[in-house]
Design a protein around this motif. Structure first.
Motif, mmCIF file in Angstrom:
data_model
loop_
_atom_site.group_PDB
_atom_site.id
_atom_site.type_symbol
_atom_site.label_atom_id
_atom_site.label_comp_id
_atom_site.label_asym_id
_atom_site.label_seq_id
_atom_site.Cartn_x
_atom_site.Cartn_y
_atom_site.Cartn_z
ATOM 1 N N ILE A 1 38.415 49.191 45.721
ATOM 2 C CA ILE A 1 37.414 48.102 45.704
ATOM 3 C C ILE A 1 38.002 46.881 44.998
ATOM 4 O O ILE A 1 37.875 45.743 45.464
ATOM 5 N N VAL A 2 38.703 47.146 43.881
ATOM 6 C CA VAL A 2 39.320 46.036 43.142
ATOM 7 C C VAL A 2 40.340 45.317 44.033
ATOM 8 O O VAL A 2 40.362 44.084 44.120
ATOM 9 N N LEU A 3 41.161 46.125 44.722
ATOM 10 C CA LEU A 3 42.168 45.521 45.622
ATOM 11 C C LEU A 3 41.514 44.604 46.645
ATOM 12 O O LEU A 3 41.969 43.489 46.901
ATOM 13 N N ASN A 4 40.415 45.106 47.217
ATOM 14 C CA ASN A 4 39.707 44.331 48.239
ATOM 15 C C ASN A 4 39.181 43.014 47.668
ATOM 16 O O ASN A 4 39.342 41.950 48.265
ATOM 17 N N LYS A 5 38.569 43.087 46.467
ATOM 18 C CA LYS A 5 37.983 41.864 45.865
ATOM 19 C C LYS A 5 39.081 40.873 45.469
ATOM 20 O O LYS A 5 38.921 39.667 45.642
ATOM 21 N N VAL A 6 40.175 41.398 44.925
ATOM 22 C CA VAL A 6 41.276 40.499 44.536
ATOM 23 C C VAL A 6 41.826 39.812 45.793
ATOM 24 O O VAL A 6 42.066 38.599 45.807
ATOM 25 N N ALA A 7 41.991 40.607 46.861
ATOM 26 C CA ALA A 7 42.504 40.034 48.114
ATOM 27 C C ALA A 7 41.589 38.929 48.622
ATOM 28 O O ALA A 7 42.046 37.859 49.054
ATOM 29 N N LYS A 8 40.270 39.187 48.551
ATOM 30 C CA LYS A 8 39.311 38.171 49.035
ATOM 31 C C LYS A 8 39.415 36.904 48.189
ATOM 32 O O LYS A 8 39.301 35.788 48.696
ATOM 33 N N LYS A 9 39.616 37.093 46.884
ATOM 34 C CA LYS A 9 39.739 35.932 45.991
ATOM 35 C C LYS A 9 41.002 35.133 46.360
ATOM 36 O O LYS A 9 40.967 33.911 46.479
ATOM 37 N N GLU B 1 48.029 28.997 40.139
ATOM 38 C CA GLU B 1 47.280 28.994 38.874
ATOM 39 C C GLU B 1 45.780 29.199 39.148
ATOM 40 O O GLU B 1 45.088 29.910 38.426
ATOM 41 N N LYS B 2 45.307 28.577 40.247
ATOM 42 C CA LYS B 2 43.882 28.750 40.608
ATOM 43 C C LYS B 2 43.620 30.219 40.974
ATOM 44 O O LYS B 2 42.593 30.779 40.597
ATOM 45 N N ILE B 3 44.557 30.809 41.713
ATOM 46 C CA ILE B 3 44.388 32.225 42.106
ATOM 47 C C ILE B 3 44.343 33.090 40.833
ATOM 48 O O ILE B 3 43.464 33.934 40.654
ATOM 49 N N ARG B 4 45.312 32.857 39.934
ATOM 50 C CA ARG B 4 45.362 33.647 38.684
ATOM 51 C C ARG B 4 44.042 33.529 37.918
ATOM 52 O O ARG B 4 43.436 34.525 37.526
ATOM 53 N N GLY B 5 43.590 32.292 37.739
ATOM 54 C CA GLY B 5 42.349 32.056 36.988
ATOM 55 C C GLY B 5 41.138 32.652 37.702
ATOM 56 O O GLY B 5 40.235 33.210 37.059
ATOM 57 N N GLY B 6 41.122 32.542 39.037
ATOM 58 C CA GLY B 6 39.997 33.059 39.831
ATOM 59 C C GLY B 6 39.894 34.570 39.713
ATOM 60 O O GLY B 6 38.796 35.122 39.560
ATOM 61 N N VAL B 7 41.032 35.254 39.759
ATOM 62 C CA VAL B 7 41.014 36.725 39.660
ATOM 63 C C VAL B 7 40.536 37.130 38.259
ATOM 64 O O VAL B 7 39.719 38.047 38.103
ATOM 65 N N GLU B 8 41.017 36.415 37.264
ATOM 66 C CA GLU B 8 40.639 36.741 35.878
ATOM 67 C C GLU B 8 39.122 36.637 35.673
ATOM 68 O O GLU B 8 38.544 37.331 34.840
ATOM 69 N N LYS B 9 38.489 35.757 36.461
ATOM 70 C CA LYS B 9 37.036 35.566 36.292
ATOM 71 C C LYS B 9 36.209 36.619 37.046
ATOM 72 O O LYS B 9 34.994 36.679 36.879
ATOM 73 N N LEU B 10 36.868 37.397 37.917
ATOM 74 C CA LEU B 10 36.107 38.418 38.667
ATOM 75 C C LEU B 10 35.520 39.432 37.688
ATOM 76 O O LEU B 10 36.176 39.805 36.711
ATOM 77 N N ARG B 11 34.302 39.871 37.964
ATOM 78 C CA ARG B 11 33.671 40.869 37.089
ATOM 79 C C ARG B 11 33.399 42.139 37.887
ATOM 80 O O ARG B 11 32.844 42.078 38.978
ATOM 81 N N PHE B 12 33.804 43.275 37.320
ATOM 82 C CA PHE B 12 33.561 44.556 37.988
ATOM 83 C C PHE B 12 32.670 45.432 37.104
ATOM 84 O O PHE B 12 32.926 45.561 35.901
#
Ligand SMILES: Nc1nc2c(ncn2[C@@H]2O[C@H](COP(=O)(O)OP(=O)(O)OP(=O)(O)O)[C@@H](O)[C@H]2O)c(=O)[nH]1
Length: 329
Positions: A220-228, A264-275
């Motif tokens: 699930i994490v892989l899927n969400k990171v990929a979408k981000k 940098e946007k991708i890195r920051g965006g993934v860091e903000k994901l909440r699981f």
């Protein structure tokens, strides 16, 4: 029965030896391998093992899609359908040529035989020619109908081909493109003289995450990171799942600083994901990614670009993870 049990033991030993989780796809591929039902699949697995390449879920799934999935059978059915359409059109064209030739021959002999001094005979010939014209017209209408049917079949086949292409080139878990599509697209870009930037993205400490929370949550994490990742690229670039927990984004015609800003946007965006765990309702640890960026000149090889981006990514891991490294720095 004894043979089947022996095979299952071999399958389990194979999965254990390669630290593969007992997922249905892994069973399927391992079973085909130990049974040697697909020589090319067995050779591919043997050569990966010989080259000390770790077999993981991603590779097993890639081989499943390539050698064992329903899609291969579906492609065969599609080819059969396309052959039928071509046969129908060929038959209709031959029939059409035959009937036109027959009509022309009848017209020729009829015209020659018309004799203005023998009105009765001429009337008879003209009435036969009119009848032949109607027959030809009816015949042509039937042929036209068959061609229209074939056209409808072709349209359906084209839709199916498009659908299969999409399935074939996108990774089922993440929806990102697969490596095979990247190679095609890069060739096109190179032919059109585009320079390329690559952003390599790898999830940090994912092994530990999988061990603590299980592969299903990991998926699930892989899927969400990929979408981000995908959300920052949209139409401008090509996001590809290159390995199990690794993605690369390819962007034509941008400078490395712009690519680094996107990274940098991708890195920051993934860091903000909440699981959140659906079982306990508790928040799972923050997921971070390390990112490497590189740029290629037009004429340079794709493997050079991916290896430069991977090296920059390794540097990001060494720098403490959750960071972006640009290959020029
Ligand atoms: N859930 C899940 N895990 C996967 C998949 N593909 C690969 N992995 C896991 O990704 C993990 C990668 O681990 P490592 O290469 O050791 O890297 P890491 O633990 O992320 O450590 P660093 O990259 O150094 O931060 C392994 O546990 C693989 O099983 C997948 O499709 N689903």
């Amino acid at each position: 029965m004894a043979i089947a049990q022996d095979k299952m033991t071999q399958v389990c030993l194979f999965l254990e030896r390669h630290n593969l989780v007992p997922l249905p796809i892994n069973y399927h591929v391992a079973y085909a391998y130990v049974s040697n039902t697909q020589a090319t699949l067995s050779n591919t697995i043997d050569s990966n093992i010989a080259n000390n390449i770790t077999l993981d879920n991603f590779l097993m799934e890639t081989w499943f899609n390539e050698y064992l999935s329903f899609e291969t059978k579906s492609n065969d059915a599609l080819l059969k359908g396309a052959n039928n359409v071509v046969d129908t059109i060929n038959q209709a064209t031959e029939q059409c040529t035959d009937s036109v030739n027959q009509y022309l021959a009848q017209l020729d002999s009829g015209l020659v035989a018309i004799d203005e001094t023998n009105i009765t005979q001429s009337r008879q010939i003209i009435s036969e020619l009119i009848e032949a014209s109607y027959e030809l017209k009816a015949e042509q209408l039937k042929i036209q109908e068959r061609i229209l049917q074939a056209q409808a079949e072709t349209y359906k086949t084209q839709l199916k081909i498009d659908e299969l292409k999409k399935e074939r080139y996108s990774d089922p878990l993440t929806g990102l493109y697969q490596q095979a599509y990247l190679n095609q697209q890069v060739t096109l870009w190179q032919q059109d003289s585009h320079s390329l930037c690559a952003i390599a993205i790898n999830i940090d400490h994912f092994n530990e995450f999988n061990s603590r929370y299980g592969h299903l949550i990991g998926d699930i994490v892989l899927n969400k990171v990929a979408k981000k990742v995908q959300s920052y690229v949209l139409e401008s670039g090509l996001p590809v799942r290159t390995r199990g927990e690794e993605f690369m984004v390819f962007l034509p015609d941008i400078d490395i600083n712009t690519a680094s800003e996107i990274a940098e946007k991708i890195r920051g965006g993934v860091e903000k994901l909440r699981f959140v765990s659906s079982r306990s309702g508790k928040r799972l640890p923050t997921i971070t990614v390390s990112v490497g960026v590189a740029k290629n000149a037009i004429e340079e090889d794709l493997s050079l670009l991916t290896s430069n981006a991977s090296q920059a990514l390794q540097q990001a891991k060494l720098n403490g993870r959750n960071t972006v490294v640009n290959s020029l720095n």
